[in-house]
Scaffold this motif. Structure first.
Motif, PDB file in Angstrom:
ATOM      1  N   THR A  82       0.869  -1.407   0.011  1.00  0.00           N
ATOM      2  CA  THR A  82       0.207  -0.156  -0.276  1.00  0.00           C
ATOM      3  C   THR A  82       0.718   1.545   0.082  1.00  0.00           C
ATOM      4  O   THR A  82       1.871   1.590   0.253  1.00  0.00           O
ATOM      5  CB  THR A  82      -1.131  -0.034   1.483  1.00  0.00           C
ATOM      6  N   SER A  83       0.409   2.697  -0.166  1.00  0.00           N
ATOM      7  CA  SER A  83       0.940   3.322  -0.434  1.00  0.00           C
ATOM      8  C   SER A  83       0.357   4.569   0.239  1.00  0.00           C
ATOM      9  O   SER A  83       0.512   6.333   0.298  1.00  0.00           O
ATOM     10  CB  SER A  83       1.278   3.846  -2.204  1.00  0.00           C
ATOM     11  N   THR A  84      -0.683   4.102   1.212  1.00  0.00           N
ATOM     12  CA  THR A  84      -2.032   4.873   1.511  1.00  0.00           C
ATOM     13  C   THR A  84      -1.779   4.074   3.219  1.00  0.00           C
ATOM     14  O   THR A  84      -1.504   3.071   3.434  1.00  0.00           O
ATOM     15  CB  THR A  84      -3.163   5.023   1.293  1.00  0.00           C
ATOM     16  N   PHE A  85      -2.083   5.720   3.874  1.00  0.00           N
ATOM     17  CA  PHE A  85      -1.729   5.440   5.638  1.00  0.00           C
ATOM     18  C   PHE A  85      -3.375   6.524   6.003  1.00  0.00           C
ATOM     19  O   PHE A  85      -2.645   7.377   6.095  1.00  0.00           O
ATOM     20  CB  PHE A  85      -0.671   5.359   6.233  1.00  0.00           C
ATOM     21  N   LEU A  86      -3.602   6.125   7.306  1.00  0.00           N
ATOM     22  CA  LEU A  86      -4.494   6.157   7.915  1.00  0.00           C
ATOM     23  C   LEU A  86      -4.666   6.751   9.199  1.00  0.00           C
ATOM     24  O   LEU A  86      -4.079   5.769   9.676  1.00  0.00           O
ATOM     25  CB  LEU A  86      -5.531   6.095   7.552  1.00  0.00           C
ATOM     26  N   TYR A 102      -3.254   3.102  10.712  1.00  0.00           N
ATOM     27  CA  TYR A 102      -4.035   2.282   9.602  1.00  0.00           C
ATOM     28  C   TYR A 102      -3.058   1.828   8.406  1.00  0.00           C
ATOM     29  O   TYR A 102      -2.753   3.259   7.858  1.00  0.00           O
ATOM     30  CB  TYR A 102      -5.148   2.089   9.469  1.00  0.00           C
ATOM     31  N   ARG A 103      -3.062   0.692   7.805  1.00  0.00           N
ATOM     32  CA  ARG A 103      -2.549   0.830   6.810  1.00  0.00           C
ATOM     33  C   ARG A 103      -3.888   0.350   5.358  1.00  0.00           C
ATOM     34  O   ARG A 103      -4.552  -0.661   5.893  1.00  0.00           O
ATOM     35  CB  ARG A 103      -1.276  -0.737   6.148  1.00  0.00           C
ATOM     36  N   HIS A 104      -3.903   0.794   4.747  1.00  0.00           N
ATOM     37  CA  HIS A 104      -5.720   1.550   3.924  1.00  0.00           C
ATOM     38  C   HIS A 104      -4.754   0.282   3.047  1.00  0.00           C
ATOM     39  O   HIS A 104      -3.853   0.365   1.867  1.00  0.00           O
ATOM     40  CB  HIS A 104      -5.792   2.719   3.494  1.00  0.00           C
TER      41      HIS A 104
END
Length: 149
Positions: A82-86, A102-104
């Protein structure tokens, strides 16, 4: 024959519809923090001195804020699929706290585990919770400082 009752009903119905749709919207109180910020450089704390600055602009990493959710979009890398984290965030005066990372993925989000807490180290984040002091902030530029970076 008069059409007054129909017009009054139409006006009242329209006003109610407008009130109902607008009252459900959540308004952000994040001020100039809202929006997308590019992470340009990270300076790490080395034994009490912030002395090693790394230019990360080419990593294409962005930190976005909306309501109480922060998103880190790291376009320069794909980290564990992933390249998106929340994360959740709170702003308290001149301090900004990011927590619950979180890893999205496309269909699911995965809460950070102990080993995941080092994934974002190159961008100045470390651990399950990051607390930054806002040293400078405005509409176009922001400088944050934590005990780590």
């Amino acid at each position: 024959m008069t059409r007054k009752p129909f017009y009054i009903f139409a006006i009242v119905a329209t006003m109610l519809l407008v009130l109902l749709t607008n009252s459900c919207d959540k308004m952000s109180d994040n001020g100039s923090l809202d929006g997308m910020w590019q992470i340009a450089s990270v300076t790490y704390n080395n034994a009490g001195r912030y002395d090693s600055t790394i230019d990360v602009k080419s990593e294409k990493a962005y930190l976005s804020f909306q309501l109480d959710l922060a998103q880190i979009k790291w376009l320069g890398r794909n980290v564990q699929g992933t390249s998106t984290f929340l994360s959740r965030f709170q702003r308290e005066g001149d301090y900004l706290k990011l927590y619950d990372f979180y890893r999205h993925y496309r269909t699911t989000d995965s809460l950070f585990t102990e080993k995941d807490t080092l994934l974002l180290t190159p961008l100045g984040f470390r651990g399950f919770e990051n607390r930054f002091q806002i040293l400078e902030g405005g509409d176009k530029y922001m400088k944050l400082q934590s005990p780590f970076a």
